[in-house]
Each structure stands twice: as C-alpha cells, then as structure tokens.
Design an enzyme around this catalytic site. Sequence first.
Site, PDB file in Angstrom:
ATOM      1  N   HIS A 148      20.148  25.153 111.053  1.00  0.00           N
ATOM      2  CA  HIS A 148      18.951  25.566 110.326  1.00  0.00           C
ATOM      3  C   HIS A 148      18.073  26.381 111.253  1.00  0.00           C
ATOM      4  O   HIS A 148      18.354  26.495 112.444  1.00  0.00           O
ATOM      5  CB  HIS A 148      18.214  24.349 109.761  1.00  0.00           C
ATOM      6  CG  HIS A 148      18.940  23.714 108.624  1.00  0.00           C
ATOM      7  ND1 HIS A 148      19.621  22.528 108.744  1.00  0.00           N
ATOM      8  CD2 HIS A 148      19.140  24.128 107.354  1.00  0.00           C
ATOM      9  CE1 HIS A 148      20.200  22.227 107.599  1.00  0.00           C
ATOM     10  NE2 HIS A 148      19.927  23.189 106.731  1.00  0.00           N
ATOM     11  N   ASP A 149      17.012  26.913 110.669  1.00  0.00           N
ATOM     12  CA  ASP A 149      16.112  27.807 111.395  1.00  0.00           C
ATOM     13  C   ASP A 149      15.873  27.388 112.846  1.00  0.00           C
ATOM     14  O   ASP A 149      15.999  28.204 113.757  1.00  0.00           O
ATOM     15  CB  ASP A 149      14.775  27.862 110.622  1.00  0.00           C
ATOM     16  CG  ASP A 149      13.711  28.636 111.342  1.00  0.00           C
ATOM     17  OD1 ASP A 149      13.588  29.848 111.098  1.00  0.00           O
ATOM     18  OD2 ASP A 149      12.983  28.043 112.169  1.00  0.00           O
ATOM     19  N   ILE A 150      15.519  26.134 113.054  1.00  0.00           N
ATOM     20  CA  ILE A 150      15.141  25.687 114.401  1.00  0.00           C
ATOM     21  C   ILE A 150      16.293  25.851 115.395  1.00  0.00           C
ATOM     22  O   ILE A 150      16.082  26.199 116.559  1.00  0.00           O
ATOM     23  CB  ILE A 150      14.619  24.225 114.344  1.00  0.00           C
ATOM     24  CG1 ILE A 150      13.871  23.866 115.632  1.00  0.00           C
ATOM     25  CG2 ILE A 150      15.743  23.227 114.062  1.00  0.00           C
ATOM     26  CD1 ILE A 150      13.040  22.588 115.509  1.00  0.00           C
ATOM     27  N   TYR A 152      18.756  28.160 115.156  1.00  0.00           N
ATOM     28  CA  TYR A 152      18.971  29.593 115.403  1.00  0.00           C
ATOM     29  C   TYR A 152      17.904  30.130 116.356  1.00  0.00           C
ATOM     30  O   TYR A 152      18.174  30.906 117.264  1.00  0.00           O
ATOM     31  CB  TYR A 152      18.957  30.391 114.095  1.00  0.00           C
ATOM     32  CG  TYR A 152      19.799  29.768 112.997  1.00  0.00           C
ATOM     33  CD1 TYR A 152      21.040  29.203 113.291  1.00  0.00           C
ATOM     34  CD2 TYR A 152      19.368  29.741 111.675  1.00  0.00           C
ATOM     35  CE1 TYR A 152      21.817  28.621 112.293  1.00  0.00           C
ATOM     36  CE2 TYR A 152      20.133  29.167 110.675  1.00  0.00           C
ATOM     37  CZ  TYR A 152      21.348  28.595 110.992  1.00  0.00           C
ATOM     38  OH  TYR A 152      22.105  28.021 110.009  1.00  0.00           O
ATOM     39  N   ASP A 178      14.859  32.036 109.653  1.00  0.00           N
ATOM     40  CA  ASP A 178      15.227  32.098 108.235  1.00  0.00           C
ATOM     41  C   ASP A 178      14.731  33.385 107.571  1.00  0.00           C
ATOM     42  O   ASP A 178      15.477  34.051 106.848  1.00  0.00           O
ATOM     43  CB  ASP A 178      14.592  30.925 107.469  1.00  0.00           C
ATOM     44  CG  ASP A 178      15.432  29.650 107.560  1.00  0.00           C
ATOM     45  OD1 ASP A 178      16.480  29.693 108.196  1.00  0.00           O
ATOM     46  OD2 ASP A 178      15.010  28.630 106.987  1.00  0.00           O
TER      47      ASP A 178
END
Length: 408
Positions: A148-150, A152, A178
Amino acid sequence: MQRAAASRERKPLAQVSCPRKVILFIMALAGVRVIELAGLAPAPFCGMILSDFGAKVIRVDRTKVATAVDTQARGKRSVAINLKSTEGVALLRKLCVQSDVVLEPYRKGVMEKLGLGPKELLKENPRLIYARLTGYGQSGSYATAAGHDINYLAISGLLSRLGRRGEKPFAPLNLLADFAGGGLTCSLGIVLALLERTKSGKGQIIDTSMVEGAAYVGSFVWKSRRIGLWDNPRGQNLLDSGAPFYDTYQTSDGKYMAVGAIEPQFYRQLIKGLELDAGELPDQMSVNDWPELQQIFTERFASKTQADWSKIFDRIDACVTPVLSFDQVSSHQHNQERASFIKDSSGEESPRPAPVLSRTPAEPCLASDPVIGEHTVEVLKEFGFTSADIDQMLAAGVVECSAVKAKL
Ligand SMILES: C[C@H](CCC[C@@H](C)[C@H]1CC[C@H]2[C@@H]3[C@H](O)C[C@@H]4C[C@H](O)CC[C@]4(C)[C@H]3C[C@H](O)[C@]12C)C(=O)SCCNC(=O)CCNC(=O)[C@H](O)C(C)(C)COP(=O)(O)OP(=O)(O)OC[C@H]1O[C@@H](n2cnc3c(N)ncnc32)[C@H](O)[C@@H]1OP(=O)(O)O
C-alpha cells in the site's frame, strides 16, 4: 440498493458567448473511451481525472458484490462482469477492441492469467493504450508483492525524509504514492500515449510504478541535496518543519496558521505582522537559534484567534495563511471567488478538476456515483450487443445489472 437515477449526461460542450458568435468547446478528452478495471484508490483516481476532462470511463466491477469501494467514481458508468468465466473474459476483450484505453490495477500477472494481458489485447486492438498501475511496477523482485501507499513511499526513499525532529517517519495520508505518484502519474502517461498515438497510430503499454511515481514527484528533494537543503536530520531542515518561518502555529482558538516566509522580504513582513522587534530576534538563517525563534513565534500565534491573524496577514505579503479545515475551505473568500469546490446532486462537496483549461475546461459530472452494474445493459448496447446477447449473459451470470429505481 435503491436510489434515484440521476442523469450522467454532462454538457459535453461548454458554451462561451463572444460578440459575434457562440463558440462550442469540446472537453479535452471527449471521444476517448476508457475501460477501468475496479481497484482500490490510485486507479479510480486516474479514471476520475480522465472522466472529468471528458473521457467516457466504464468501470468494470465484479459480480456478486454489494457495494463499490470506489469513492473516485465521478462521471463513470459501471458494468459488472464475472472475469472468472470464459464468457466474461471474451466480453471484456470485445469491449477493449472498441476502446482507447484499458486501465488495470491488479498485481503483476493477474491480467495475463485471465488471458487479458497486453500481448493479447494489443494484438486485437493495436491502437489500445494499456495502462498498468501497480506499486512496484512490472519487473523487479518486488513486482508481485502486495503493498500500500506507505510501503511504496518507503521504497521511494521519500518516507525517510518526512516527519518532525526526533520523531519517526510519518506518511502524509496516502497522498504521495497512491495519488500523486500513482493515479495522477498514470493519467499523465495515458494522455502522453494518446498524444503520441495521433502521430504513430499505435497504442502502447504504460508501466506505472507508484514507487517510481512518488520518487519522481520527489525529484526536487533528490536534486536539491547538492545545494545542502537536506543536510540536517529529518525535521531539522528549511522545508521540513525545521525552520521557524516554514511551519504551522496554533492560535488561541485551537486552530492553526501556516507560515511560509522563506525569502527575507516576506520574513520581514512576518515579523511586522507578529508585532515583533527584528532587532531583538536572532538572525533568520541562524540555524542554531531556530528552536528559540520557533518558541517566540509559538507564543505570539497563541495570543490571537485564527480569524484575527487572518485579518492581519491577509493585508500583508508575508506568506502566512490560515490552515483551513474541510468545513472552512469552500466558504473561504478566495476559493469562493474561483469556485474551487463543487457540490454534486447529493450535496457532497469536493474539489473541482484542476487545472483549468481556458478553451476546453473540465465539466465534472454532478450525478451521484454509479452503483455496481448500474450501466451494464446500457453500455453493452452501446458496444453493439443485442438484447438477446445481453439477456443470455445476464441469465448465465456472466454480467449483472442493478436497476436503479427512478424517484417517484
Ligand atoms: C492505502 C490505500 C488503500 C486504501 C483503500 C481504502 C479506501 C479501502 C481499503 C479497505 C476498504 C474498506 C473495506 O473493504 C471494508 C468495507 C467494504 C465495503 O464494501 C465498503 C466500505 C469498506 C469500509 C471499505 C472502504 C474503503 O474502500 C477501504 C477503507 C492504498 O495504498 S491502495 C494501493 C494498493 N496497491 C495497488 O493498487 C497496487 C497494485 N495492486 C496490488 O498490488 C493488489 O491488487 C492489491 C491491492 C495488493 C490487492 O491484492 P489482491 O491479492 O487482493 O488482488 P490481486 O492479486 O490484484 O488480484 C485481483 C483478483 O481479483 C480478480 N478479479 C478482478 N476483477 C474481477 C472480476 N471482475 N471478476 C472476477 N474476478 C476478478 C482477479 O482475477 C484476481 O484474482 P486471482 O487472485 O485469483 O488472480
């Protein structure tokens, strides 16, 4: 789920009067057909951008699902297809043959496993733009890993730079990977590929990695290291809340002001607005004195309300603004004057599409979001399927259609 059917028809043409004639403007992406496979957050945002600027975006949802998790569905239509059936896959292939863009947000290999990989689809439609939006991209040892975003943001290097002095790294919502590095970057790729196609006549594959997209958005951080902008530890630099003149301060009513008075001329105005005596303060760029200055500013800002400070700083060129809550944003004078926020038919407020194009501005759809499968029949008819074909697919559970009841 029942709700009133609202028209998804937007004014595809914006009308502007000029002294001699009425000019009709077509939205920038009018005529572009996009098939968006339903995803979590980045791909839906990408689809919404394309839709806001005029593309016809069809979201392909799963069958047997009650509620869409897509909160970025403005202007889209929904078709529910069971891609775990051979007929469903064949149907999607037919939709892609007649489309300009397919946008897929699944883990690497999922589309190939379904027989819907770029090789197959580009063979059938060489003009197709095949946009892939994943965390780690289509190659490399993390390519198939969930994330998830964190995650990446962490792998991009940026997360290590985000956070206050002495504190652990802090992910600023899920905005950077994101949305900035993912959805927005992918939409840029699609628009670039559409532009290039006007010359070559050919489609291509877009490999959007949110790690790389976020890192690219962070190019300034990377490339300004050479001028020493990030030499101190996290939270102790000019632009990461280390400097007292680039930070937020609480006001007496528990709200906040944002201070961005970097350049000396604005810094002087900040000191003036705070009614401080510059002669009694440490020098602006004396890094060792920053904690002391921060303390002085903290005490000053705590002496008045946000409204009081706004009145003072609205008249001064000091780069000081109120930190507006979502409740305050649309009634702020500047935002009101530019109509920066819109309300849809259900009264939901959201930002209007940006940027503003002078001749062909976005005309966001104000109807409420589609329910899953709301437009299955309508879309399939548009793609040339007969009522008999559609009935057969409905009966076999290849597709589903949720009728939306009209308001009586
Ligand atoms: C931080 C953000 C995420 C924020 C998201 C939140 C907004 C939402 C998260 C949880 C939601 C809530 C929750 O669901 C509970 C409620 C549900 C209710 O319905 C609504 C309210 C909820 C409260 C709901 C509210 C919100 O929506 C939430 C709070 C992010 O970082 S998003 C970025 C994520 N990463 C990526 O997108 C990168 C690329 N993708 C991936 O890496 C993977 O897809 C991912 C995201 C890791 C998921 O992996 P997963 O194993 O689940 O899937 P895949 O391997 O990709 O495979 C997909 C399979 O699905 C099959 N399939 C696809 N379409 C169809 C179809 N039409 N028919 C049949 N089958 C289909 C496909 O074939 C794959 O099957 P296989 O596994 O067999 O190959």
